[in-house]
Write a protein that holds these residues in place. Structure first.
Motif, PDB file in Angstrom:
ATOM      1  N   GLN A  30       0.828  -1.211   0.000  1.00 61.49           N
ATOM      2  CA  GLN A  30       0.000   0.000   0.000  1.00 61.49           C
ATOM      3  C   GLN A  30       0.863   1.261   0.000  1.00 61.49           C
ATOM      4  O   GLN A  30       0.567   2.230  -0.706  1.00 61.49           O
ATOM      5  CB  GLN A  30      -0.924  -0.006   1.220  1.00 61.49           C
ATOM      6  CG  GLN A  30      -2.019  -1.057   1.177  1.00 61.49           C
ATOM      7  CD  GLN A  30      -2.780  -1.150   2.495  1.00 61.49           C
ATOM      8  OE1 GLN A  30      -2.172  -1.157   3.573  1.00 61.49           O
ATOM      9  NE2 GLN A  30      -4.104  -1.218   2.410  1.00 61.49           N
ATOM     10  N   ALA A  31       1.921   1.244   0.795  1.00 56.15           N
ATOM     11  CA  ALA A  31       2.813   2.397   0.863  1.00 56.15           C
ATOM     12  C   ALA A  31       3.499   2.633  -0.480  1.00 56.15           C
ATOM     13  O   ALA A  31       3.622   3.779  -0.932  1.00 56.15           O
ATOM     14  CB  ALA A  31       3.837   2.206   1.970  1.00 56.15           C
ATOM     15  N   LEU A  32       3.952   1.563  -1.114  1.00 58.41           N
ATOM     16  CA  LEU A  32       4.591   1.691  -2.423  1.00 58.41           C
ATOM     17  C   LEU A  32       3.629   2.284  -3.448  1.00 58.41           C
ATOM     18  O   LEU A  32       4.001   3.161  -4.239  1.00 58.41           O
ATOM     19  CB  LEU A  32       5.082   0.318  -2.899  1.00 58.41           C
ATOM     20  CG  LEU A  32       6.337  -0.231  -2.217  1.00 58.41           C
ATOM     21  CD1 LEU A  32       6.545  -1.686  -2.588  1.00 58.41           C
ATOM     22  CD2 LEU A  32       7.560   0.586  -2.590  1.00 58.41           C
ATOM     23  N   ALA A  33       2.379   1.826  -3.415  1.00 49.79           N
ATOM     24  CA  ALA A  33       1.379   2.334  -4.359  1.00 49.79           C
ATOM     25  C   ALA A  33       1.125   3.820  -4.140  1.00 49.79           C
ATOM     26  O   ALA A  33       0.972   4.590  -5.100  1.00 49.79           O
ATOM     27  CB  ALA A  33       0.084   1.542  -4.218  1.00 49.79           C
ATOM     28  N   ALA A  34       1.095   4.238  -2.878  1.00 46.02           N
ATOM     29  CA  ALA A  34       0.866   5.652  -2.567  1.00 46.02           C
ATOM     30  C   ALA A  34       2.022   6.512  -3.062  1.00 46.02           C
ATOM     31  O   ALA A  34       1.812   7.589  -3.638  1.00 46.02           O
ATOM     32  CB  ALA A  34       0.665   5.834  -1.073  1.00 46.02           C
ATOM     33  N   LEU A  35       3.247   6.062  -2.849  1.00 41.21           N
ATOM     34  CA  LEU A  35       4.415   6.823  -3.289  1.00 41.21           C
ATOM     35  C   LEU A  35       4.495   6.891  -4.809  1.00 41.21           C
ATOM     36  O   LEU A  35       4.875   7.925  -5.383  1.00 41.21           O
ATOM     37  CB  LEU A  35       5.690   6.209  -2.715  1.00 41.21           C
ATOM     38  CG  LEU A  35       5.858   6.376  -1.204  1.00 41.21           C
ATOM     39  CD1 LEU A  35       6.996   5.495  -0.691  1.00 41.21           C
ATOM     40  CD2 LEU A  35       6.128   7.824  -0.841  1.00 41.21           C
ATOM     41  N   GLU A  36       4.134   5.817  -5.471  1.00 39.02           N
ATOM     42  CA  GLU A  36       4.113   5.829  -6.935  1.00 39.02           C
ATOM     43  C   GLU A  36       3.043   6.793  -7.444  1.00 39.02           C
ATOM     44  O   GLU A  36       3.273   7.550  -8.396  1.00 39.02           O
ATOM     45  CB  GLU A  36       3.874   4.415  -7.460  1.00 39.02           C
ATOM     46  CG  GLU A  36       5.058   3.473  -7.236  1.00 39.02           C
ATOM     47  CD  GLU A  36       4.753   2.043  -7.607  1.00 39.02           C
ATOM     48  OE1 GLU A  36       3.600   1.767  -8.032  1.00 39.02           O
ATOM     49  OE2 GLU A  36       5.653   1.185  -7.487  1.00 39.02           O
ATOM     50  N   ALA A  37       1.870   6.771  -6.806  1.00 41.89           N
ATOM     51  CA  ALA A  37       0.774   7.642  -7.238  1.00 41.89           C
ATOM     52  C   ALA A  37       1.113   9.111  -7.075  1.00 41.89           C
ATOM     53  O   ALA A  37       0.647   9.959  -7.851  1.00 41.89           O
ATOM     54  CB  ALA A  37      -0.497   7.309  -6.452  1.00 41.89           C
ATOM     55  N   ILE A  38       1.938   9.419  -6.078  1.00 43.74           N
ATOM     56  CA  ILE A  38       2.260  10.825  -5.814  1.00 43.74           C
ATOM     57  C   ILE A  38       3.523  11.272  -6.553  1.00 43.74           C
ATOM     58  O   ILE A  38       3.998  12.396  -6.372  1.00 43.74           O
ATOM     59  CB  ILE A  38       2.376  11.079  -4.299  1.00 43.74           C
ATOM     60  CG1 ILE A  38       1.997  12.531  -3.977  1.00 43.74           C
ATOM     61  CG2 ILE A  38       3.768  10.725  -3.767  1.00 43.74           C
ATOM     62  CD1 ILE A  38       1.666  12.775  -2.539  1.00 43.74           C
ATOM     63  N   GLY A  39       4.051  10.383  -7.404  1.00 39.18           N
ATOM     64  CA  GLY A  39       5.139  10.788  -8.284  1.00 39.18           C
ATOM     65  C   GLY A  39       6.532  10.482  -7.796  1.00 39.18           C
ATOM     66  O   GLY A  39       7.500  11.109  -8.235  1.00 39.18           O
ATOM     67  N   LEU A  40       6.673   9.501  -6.906  1.00 34.30           N
ATOM     68  CA  LEU A  40       7.990   9.165  -6.363  1.00 34.30           C
ATOM     69  C   LEU A  40       8.414   7.748  -6.728  1.00 34.30           C
ATOM     70  O   LEU A  40       9.196   7.120  -6.014  1.00 34.30           O
ATOM     71  CB  LEU A  40       7.991   9.334  -4.839  1.00 34.30           C
ATOM     72  CG  LEU A  40       7.863  10.769  -4.330  1.00 34.30           C
ATOM     73  CD1 LEU A  40       7.692  10.771  -2.815  1.00 34.30           C
ATOM     74  CD2 LEU A  40       9.079  11.594  -4.729  1.00 34.30           C
ATOM     75  N   ALA A  41       7.927   7.258  -7.843  1.00 37.89           N
ATOM     76  CA  ALA A  41       8.206   5.874  -8.238  1.00 37.89           C
ATOM     77  C   ALA A  41       9.702   5.600  -8.346  1.00 37.89           C
ATOM     78  O   ALA A  41      10.157   4.488  -8.043  1.00 37.89           O
ATOM     79  CB  ALA A  41       7.513   5.557  -9.560  1.00 37.89           C
TER      80      ALA A  41
END
Length: 210
Positions: free
Chosen positions: A110-121
């Motif tokens: 979930q944390a990875l998905a949130a960071l990817e969604a906010i542009g930090l992939a």
């Protein structure tokens, strides 16, 4: 949801404001405005229970917040002006720690998905000390993507240091929260359009003593 009744705020020997009152229902958006030093951040800290008002009372669902601190904090997400991001932790570690400290179980997926969604992939495993101010702000704001079930968001200058795509993403995230019945209180010096059928505005300076 939230009732503020005749609040007064002292900073040192100075009375910043008094007689400040409002009510906030689910789905409502409140913009706290005022000049620098008027007491905007102090008001937000009072609403979070981090600062005791000189006078007045704050109630959550009809009960004073001082009588239900744990319950209230469990229904509140506060993002201060500072990012509260530790330099020696990666973006992912910072997000997981922040959620754990807040008592919210979040999986690494979930944390990875949130960071990817906010542009930090491409910055997920990079130590925060190597991130720009805008990227550090995104790490802090990623908590919002994991907190749609938290009824009350209190955000101090959430749009600071963000580029246009990140501002638009944050505005949409707030709109989703409002549409789901959540309430948001925020400060900003930027002109950010947020779609809301229940937008309120309070200028703290209007409650300054004469």
């Amino acid at each position: 949801m939230l009732e503020v009744d005749q609040l007064a705020c002292m900073r040192g020997d100075a009375l910043l404001f008094r007689g400040l009152s409002f009510r906030l229902e689910g789905g409502a958006l409140l913009h706290v405005a005022g000049r620098n030093g008027a007491g905007k951040t102090s008001l937000l800290r009072m609403l979070c229970g981090l600062m005791i008002p000189e006078a007045g009372e704050i109630r959550w669902r009809g009960t004073p917040i001082r009588a239900q601190r744990e319950e209230y904090h469990g229904e509140l997400l506060y993002l201060g002006h500072a990012n509260a991001v530790k330099d020696e932790f990666s973006a992912l570690e910072n997000l997981l720690v922040a959620c754990a400290v807040a008592g919210r179980a979040v999986s690494e997926t979930q944390a990875l998905a949130a960071l990817e969604a906010i542009g930090l992939a491409h910055r997920i495993d990079l130590d925060a000390k190597h991130l720009s101010q805008g990227q550090r702000r995104r790490v802090a704001l990623a908590r919002l993507l994991l907190a749609q079930a938290i009824p009350l968001w209190i955000l101090d200058e959430p749009f600071t240091a963000l580029d246009a795509p990140a501002v638009a993403l944050l505005a949409r995230t707030i709109e989703v929260h409002l549409a789901g019945g959540g309430a948001v209180i925020y400060t900003t010096h930027q002109d950010v359009p947020i779609a809301s059928t229940s937008l309120k505005r309070i200028d703290v300076g209007e409650f300054a003593p004469c």
